[in-house]
Motif scaffolding. Structure first.
Motif, PDB file in Angstrom:
ATOM      1  N   ASN A   1       0.806  -1.219   0.000  1.00 55.42           N
ATOM      2  CA  ASN A   1       0.000   0.000   0.000  1.00 55.42           C
ATOM      3  C   ASN A   1       0.840   1.270   0.000  1.00 55.42           C
ATOM      4  OD1 ASN A   1       0.940   0.250   2.636  1.00 55.42           O
ATOM      5  ND2 ASN A   1      -0.936  -0.594   3.533  1.00 55.42           N
ATOM      6  N   GLY A   2       2.166   1.148   0.123  1.00 59.50           N
ATOM      7  CA  GLY A   2       3.036   2.304   0.078  1.00 59.50           C
ATOM      8  C   GLY A   2       3.020   3.144   1.332  1.00 59.50           C
ATOM      9  N   VAL A   3       2.328   2.658   2.378  1.00 57.35           N
ATOM     10  CA  VAL A   3       2.234   3.428   3.621  1.00 57.35           C
ATOM     11  C   VAL A   3       2.802   2.652   4.792  1.00 57.35           C
ATOM     12  CG1 VAL A   3       0.672   4.579   5.222  1.00 57.35           C
ATOM     13  CG2 VAL A   3       0.221   4.678   2.757  1.00 57.35           C
ATOM     14  N   SER A   4       2.374   1.425   4.907  1.00 60.58           N
ATOM     15  CA  SER A   4       2.784   0.606   6.043  1.00 60.58           C
ATOM     16  C   SER A   4       3.149  -0.777   5.543  1.00 60.58           C
ATOM     17  CB  SER A   4       1.651   0.529   7.076  1.00 60.58           C
ATOM     18  OG  SER A   4       0.491  -0.063   6.487  1.00 60.58           O
ATOM     19  N   GLY A   5       3.616  -1.568   6.504  1.00 57.45           N
ATOM     20  CA  GLY A   5       3.956  -2.945   6.149  1.00 57.45           C
ATOM     21  C   GLY A   5       5.184  -3.068   5.281  1.00 57.45           C
ATOM     22  N   TRP A   6       6.121  -2.121   5.397  1.00 54.85           N
ATOM     23  CA  TRP A   6       7.326  -2.194   4.590  1.00 54.85           C
ATOM     24  C   TRP A   6       8.190  -3.368   5.058  1.00 54.85           C
ATOM     25  CZ3 TRP A   6       7.931   0.516   0.296  1.00 54.85           C
ATOM     26  CH2 TRP A   6       7.177   1.669   0.117  1.00 54.85           C
ATOM     27  N   ALA A   7       8.654  -4.126   4.106  1.00 58.22           N
ATOM     28  CA  ALA A   7       9.466  -5.303   4.433  1.00 58.22           C
ATOM     29  C   ALA A   7      10.696  -5.308   3.549  1.00 58.22           C
ATOM     30  CB  ALA A   7       8.667  -6.589   4.215  1.00 58.22           C
ATOM     31  N   PRO A   8      11.864  -5.667   4.136  1.00 58.49           N
ATOM     32  CA  PRO A   8      13.077  -5.733   3.298  1.00 58.49           C
ATOM     33  C   PRO A   8      12.943  -6.838   2.256  1.00 58.49           C
ATOM     34  CG  PRO A   8      13.497  -6.629   5.491  1.00 58.49           C
ATOM     35  CD  PRO A   8      12.132  -6.033   5.544  1.00 58.49           C
ATOM     36  N   ILE A   9      13.573  -6.604   1.126  1.00 59.37           N
ATOM     37  CA  ILE A   9      13.545  -7.567   0.025  1.00 59.37           C
ATOM     38  C   ILE A   9      14.800  -8.425   0.119  1.00 59.37           C
ATOM     39  CG2 ILE A   9      13.539  -7.840  -2.467  1.00 59.37           C
ATOM     40  CD1 ILE A   9      12.159  -5.114  -2.641  1.00 59.37           C
ATOM     41  N   SER A  10      14.619  -9.707   0.153  1.00 58.36           N
ATOM     42  CA  SER A  10      15.766 -10.613   0.214  1.00 58.36           C
ATOM     43  C   SER A  10      16.642 -10.415  -1.017  1.00 58.36           C
ATOM     44  CB  SER A  10      15.283 -12.064   0.285  1.00 58.36           C
ATOM     45  OG  SER A  10      16.376 -12.948   0.267  1.00 58.36           O
ATOM     46  N   GLY A  11      17.926 -10.171  -0.777  1.00 61.52           N
ATOM     47  CA  GLY A  11      18.844  -9.950  -1.888  1.00 61.52           C
ATOM     48  C   GLY A  11      18.716  -8.570  -2.512  1.00 61.52           C
ATOM     49  N   GLY A  12      17.866  -7.717  -1.926  1.00 61.92           N
ATOM     50  CA  GLY A  12      17.637  -6.397  -2.502  1.00 61.92           C
ATOM     51  C   GLY A  12      18.656  -5.382  -2.040  1.00 61.92           C
ATOM     52  N   THR A  13      19.870  -5.533  -2.487  1.00 69.33           N
ATOM     53  CA  THR A  13      20.949  -4.614  -2.119  1.00 69.33           C
ATOM     54  C   THR A  13      21.612  -4.104  -3.391  1.00 69.33           C
ATOM     55  OG1 THR A  13      21.361  -5.794  -0.047  1.00 69.33           O
ATOM     56  CG2 THR A  13      23.114  -4.369  -0.872  1.00 69.33           C
ATOM     57  N   GLY A  14      21.844  -2.798  -3.423  1.00 69.16           N
ATOM     58  CA  GLY A  14      22.509  -2.210  -4.588  1.00 69.16           C
ATOM     59  C   GLY A  14      21.686  -1.076  -5.155  1.00 69.16           C
ATOM     60  N   ASN A  15      22.320  -0.313  -6.013  1.00 65.81           N
ATOM     61  CA  ASN A  15      21.647   0.856  -6.581  1.00 65.81           C
ATOM     62  C   ASN A  15      20.568   0.485  -7.588  1.00 65.81           C
ATOM     63  OD1 ASN A  15      23.354   2.363  -5.027  1.00 65.81           O
ATOM     64  ND2 ASN A  15      24.495   3.266  -6.707  1.00 65.81           N
ATOM     65  N   THR A  16      20.601  -0.727  -8.093  1.00 61.49           N
ATOM     66  CA  THR A  16      19.565  -1.164  -9.025  1.00 61.49           C
ATOM     67  C   THR A  16      18.985  -2.478  -8.533  1.00 61.49           C
ATOM     68  OG1 THR A  16      21.181  -2.309 -10.430  1.00 61.49           O
ATOM     69  CG2 THR A  16      20.647  -0.016 -10.990  1.00 61.49           C
ATOM     70  N   LEU A  17      17.723  -2.675  -8.880  1.00 63.64           N
ATOM     71  CA  LEU A  17      17.037  -3.908  -8.481  1.00 63.64           C
ATOM     72  C   LEU A  17      15.991  -4.231  -9.526  1.00 63.64           C
ATOM     73  CD1 LEU A  17      16.546  -6.090  -6.252  1.00 63.64           C
ATOM     74  CD2 LEU A  17      14.779  -4.562  -5.354  1.00 63.64           C
ATOM     75  N   THR A  18      16.009  -5.447 -10.007  1.00 67.40           N
ATOM     76  CA  THR A  18      14.989  -5.922 -10.940  1.00 67.40           C
ATOM     77  C   THR A  18      13.909  -6.634 -10.149  1.00 67.40           C
ATOM     78  OG1 THR A  18      16.599  -6.137 -12.745  1.00 67.40           O
ATOM     79  CG2 THR A  18      14.527  -7.347 -12.949  1.00 67.40           C
ATOM     80  N   VAL A  19      12.661  -6.190 -10.312  1.00 68.42           N
ATOM     81  CA  VAL A  19      11.552  -6.782  -9.565  1.00 68.42           C
ATOM     82  C   VAL A  19      10.534  -7.348 -10.537  1.00 68.42           C
ATOM     83  CG1 VAL A  19      11.881  -5.279  -7.566  1.00 68.42           C
ATOM     84  CG2 VAL A  19      10.394  -4.533  -9.438  1.00 68.42           C
ATOM     85  N   SER A  20       9.785  -8.342 -10.069  1.00 68.46           N
ATOM     86  CA  SER A  20       8.760  -8.987 -10.888  1.00 68.46           C
ATOM     87  C   SER A  20       7.570  -9.306  -9.996  1.00 68.46           C
ATOM     88  CB  SER A  20       9.318 -10.259 -11.536  1.00 68.46           C
ATOM     89  OG  SER A  20       8.352 -10.868 -12.361  1.00 68.46           O
ATOM     90  N   PRO A  21       6.861  -8.261  -9.535  1.00 64.71           N
ATOM     91  CA  PRO A  21       5.741  -8.520  -8.636  1.00 64.71           C
ATOM     92  C   PRO A  21       4.561  -9.147  -9.382  1.00 64.71           C
ATOM     93  CG  PRO A  21       5.806  -6.210  -9.230  1.00 64.71           C
ATOM     94  CD  PRO A  21       7.024  -6.836  -9.824  1.00 64.71           C
ATOM     95  N   SER A  22       3.758  -9.882  -8.625  1.00 62.53           N
ATOM     96  CA  SER A  22       2.551 -10.469  -9.209  1.00 62.53           C
ATOM     97  C   SER A  22       1.343  -9.576  -9.011  1.00 62.53           C
ATOM     98  CB  SER A  22       2.287 -11.857  -8.598  1.00 62.53           C
ATOM     99  OG  SER A  22       2.140 -11.751  -7.186  1.00 62.53           O
ATOM    100  N   VAL A  23       1.454  -8.622  -8.097  1.00 58.43           N
ATOM    101  CA  VAL A  23       0.396  -7.645  -7.875  1.00 58.43           C
ATOM    102  C   VAL A  23       1.042  -6.268  -7.804  1.00 58.43           C
ATOM    103  CG1 VAL A  23      -1.091  -9.265  -6.656  1.00 58.43           C
ATOM    104  CG2 VAL A  23       0.541  -7.894  -5.366  1.00 58.43           C
ATOM    105  N   THR A  24       0.254  -5.253  -7.902  1.00 60.89           N
ATOM    106  CA  THR A  24       0.769  -3.886  -7.812  1.00 60.89           C
ATOM    107  C   THR A  24       1.468  -3.692  -6.472  1.00 60.89           C
ATOM    108  OG1 THR A  24      -0.925  -3.030  -9.297  1.00 60.89           O
ATOM    109  CG2 THR A  24       0.115  -1.460  -7.790  1.00 60.89           C
ATOM    110  N   THR A  25       2.696  -3.175  -6.511  1.00 56.14           N
ATOM    111  CA  THR A  25       3.544  -3.099  -5.321  1.00 56.14           C
ATOM    112  C   THR A  25       4.293  -1.768  -5.311  1.00 56.14           C
ATOM    113  OG1 THR A  25       3.838  -5.496  -5.377  1.00 56.14           O
ATOM    114  CG2 THR A  25       5.405  -4.240  -4.037  1.00 56.14           C
ATOM    115  N   TYR A  26       4.499  -1.253  -4.084  1.00 54.44           N
ATOM    116  CA  TYR A  26       5.305  -0.055  -3.879  1.00 54.44           C
ATOM    117  C   TYR A  26       6.686  -0.470  -3.388  1.00 54.44           C
ATOM    118  CZ  TYR A  26       0.931   2.585  -4.139  1.00 54.44           C
ATOM    119  OH  TYR A  26      -0.250   3.121  -4.548  1.00 54.44           O
TER     120      TYR A  26
END
Length: 603
Positions: free
Chosen positions: A295-320
């Motif tokens: 929701n872009g407001v709460s429930g923020w969770a770290p992304i496993s392996g999400g380190t670095g200035n760039t990150l490729t994501v492939s969400p299955s639902v709309t995500t912030y």
């Protein structure tokens, strides 16, 4: 009487330069010498017969040596008197000394002194071998280390009689060794507003008296309120003006950390997209980490392996998504720092349906419509055609949602549309239709001659085949009968000479239409005037005179008496007067006049 020579006075003493008593001068045993050197000699018998002899006593002393020389003056009678002379032999000549050359030498490594090899001075003397002694100005032994600076050695050569000579030798020791600054502070990085403290370097040197000077930059304890790089430089200078290599370190002042993130995107389910974080400023910073939230407001969770200035994501639902940047360097605020949200919207993949196929008639165009949904990015439609449903050809220039085929001939045609989108994961979708093109009906009147005569009535035109529906049209005449939507024929009353048409559009069971038009030539009719009275027509009894005009000559004229047999027709009759003679009196005749088009005068 015995009288010895009389001697009065004192004999001049002799001082002789020499190295020993043996260097005393040889005695001069003459009366003249004695009287010439201080004595007065007389004798009763006169001095003419006086003789002089001498003898030396045993030398006494040393440096000088003292010798008593006794002169005896004897007269002719053997009478004698004596006089003594003191002879002093002394060595008063100092030795000759030669000083060594001046010595210049650098201090030994790491020391403020130098071990110097000293070669003594050399000396010579006329009497003896002199002794040579050197004395340093600092009173140290000659072989002791020599300090930096000038040290003199006074060399003294002394002979056996204590005569001496001296010379001075200079020993110069120079300090060429550079001071060393250590430790040199490491480069310093701080954020704007930080106070920078550092410990200045200290210096070591082989000699005392070294000083440390800051030649550039800012002193310790300064607060830096603007960005930039300041170079602090220190040098050490010793008493000999030797200067160390400079010690330099930088104070780099950077902005407080900032962080932005980009990558807002819309992708299809199964697609991916690249997020980019742009950290700036700050120092002693950890790598960028990424977090996600639905929701872009709460429930923020770290992304496993999400380190670095760039990150490729492939969400299955709309995500912030957001980036996190932590800097612990001096004065760097805030920490941690969060970027703004990046929204990755997830949509359904492309979908397409196509309508507009089915049956059409030859010569018509099919209008095919594509309805699309889903997908993201740059989307577009590509149209293809095929004659067998297997081998497809792209239709150039057709990218719209509606495709109108060219006019098609009889046959089966296949069309399909592909809807593709550039968004990640958006696989193209394809749908197609089949177009069956039916042959158009070809109505035909089956008539070779479509010429009529002016005002000819009741001419019927019948199609050679039947159809489901008819639409009739006539020009140059009127429809007398038939000509309805279910009529395969029409009866026409023609009008004045000229041109006319009979047209019919038919529709078959496939709703395909066909049209045929008969072009009808409406020929003018010939005109005729006649008379049968000889008084008026100037003909003989039983004759008729015709004046035939118009129509299309030549004409054919035939006549038939009432109840009788028709005559042989007269053919190739030109326009003008045509006389018929030999007719029976009181008998009705029917005259038939036709022109080349088969038209006869109106009744």
């Amino acid at each position: 009487m015995i009288l010895a020579p009389t001697i009065s006075g004192i004999l001049t003493a002799i001082n002789q330069e020499g190295c020993s008593a043996s260097d005393a001068p040889t005695a001069t045993n003459t009366l003249a010498y004695l009287t010439g050197n201080g004595l007065t000699i007389t004798d009763a018998c006169g001095t003419g017969n006086l003789t002089v002899t001498s003898s030396d006593g045993t030398p006494s002393g040393s440096c000088p040596w003292s010798i008593i020389r006794t002169y005896t003056v004897t007269d002719a009678c053997g009478n004698s008197s004596t006089a003594q002379q003191t002879i002093t032999v002394d060595d008063t000549v100092a030795p000759t000394i030669t000083c060594p050359a001046t010595i210049s030498q650098t201090a030994d490594a790491g020391l403020c002194t130098a071990i110097v090899s000293i070669t003594p001075a050399t000396a010579t003397d006329v009497c003896s071998t002199p002794t040579v002694v050197g004395v340093r100005s600092d009173a140290l032994a000659l072989n002791a280390p020599y300090p930096v600076g000038n040290t003199t050695i006074t060399w003294t050569a002394t002979d056996a009689c204590g005569n001496y000579s001296n010379c001075v030798q200079t020993v110069t020791v120079t300090d060429d060794e550079l001071p060393v600054l250590a430790p040199c502070p490491a480069n310093i990085t701080v954020c704007v507003g930080a106070t920078v403290n550092f410990t200045a370097p200290t210096a070591t040197d082989n000699c005392p008296g070294v000083t440390v000077t800051q030649t550039g930059g800012q002193p310790s304890g300064i607060t830096f309120n603007s960005t930039g790089i300041t170079t602090n430089t220190f040098v050490a200078t010793d008493a000999a003006s030797n200067q160390s290599a400079p010690c330099s370190f930088t104070v780099t002042v950077v902005e407080d950390p900032t962080l932005s993130a980009t990558g807002d995107a819309t992708i299809c389910i199964g697609g991916s997209t690249l997020l980019t974080a742009t950290p700036a400023g700050g120092f002693t910073c950890s790598p960028v980490n990424w977090e996600e939230s639905v929701n872009g407001v709460s429930g923020w969770a770290p992304i496993s392996g999400g380190t670095g200035n760039t990150l490729t994501v492939s969400p299955s639902v709309t995500t912030y998504y957001r980036a996190v940047y932590t800097c612990t360097g001096n004065g760097c605020d805030p920490s941690p720092l969060y970027s703004g949200n990046v929204l990755v919207a997830v949509v359904n993949p492309p979908s397409i349906s196509v309508s507009g196929g089915g049956s059409i008639c030859a010569g018509s165009s099919a209008i095919i419509t594509a309805s699309t949904s889903g997908g993201t990015g740059t989307c577009g439609i590509t149209w293809e055609s095929s004659t067998n449903g297997i081998d497809w050809v792209v239709i150039a220039g057709e990218t719209g949602a509606i495709y109108t085929t060219p006019a098609l001939s009889t046959g089966t045609y296949y069309y399909r549309a592909t809807y593709g989108c550039s968004g990640s994961g958006c696989a193209p979708a394809t749908a197609g239709v089949t177009v069956l093109v039916n042959a158009n009906p070809s109505p035909d009147f089956g008539m070779a001659d479509l010429s009529v005569c002016a005002n000819e009535q009741g001419v019927t035109y019948t199609l050679s085949s039947t159809y489901n529906n008819y639409t009739w049209a006539v020009t140059g005449g009127t429809i007398a009968s038939g000509g309805g939507s279910v009529d395969a024929s029409v009866t026409v009353n023609w009008g004045a000479a000229g041109n006319g048409t009979v047209s019919v559009t038919v529709s078959d069971g496939n709703t395909c239409n066909g049209t045929t038009t008969a072009n009808v030539t409406i020929n003018s009719r010939p005109t005729v005037t006649y008379c049968q009275s000889p008084d008026y027509c100037l003909t003989s009894e039983g004759g008729v005179s015709f004046n035939i005009q118009g129509g299309l000559p030549p004409y054919t004229v035939s006549w038939t008496p009432a109840g009788g047999t028709p005559s042989s027709p007269a053919t190739n009759v030109p326009a003008g007067i045509f006389n018929i003679n030999g007719l029976q009196g009181l008998v009705d005749y029917t005259f038939t006049i036709t022109d080349a088009n088969g038209c006869s005068p109106e009744q």
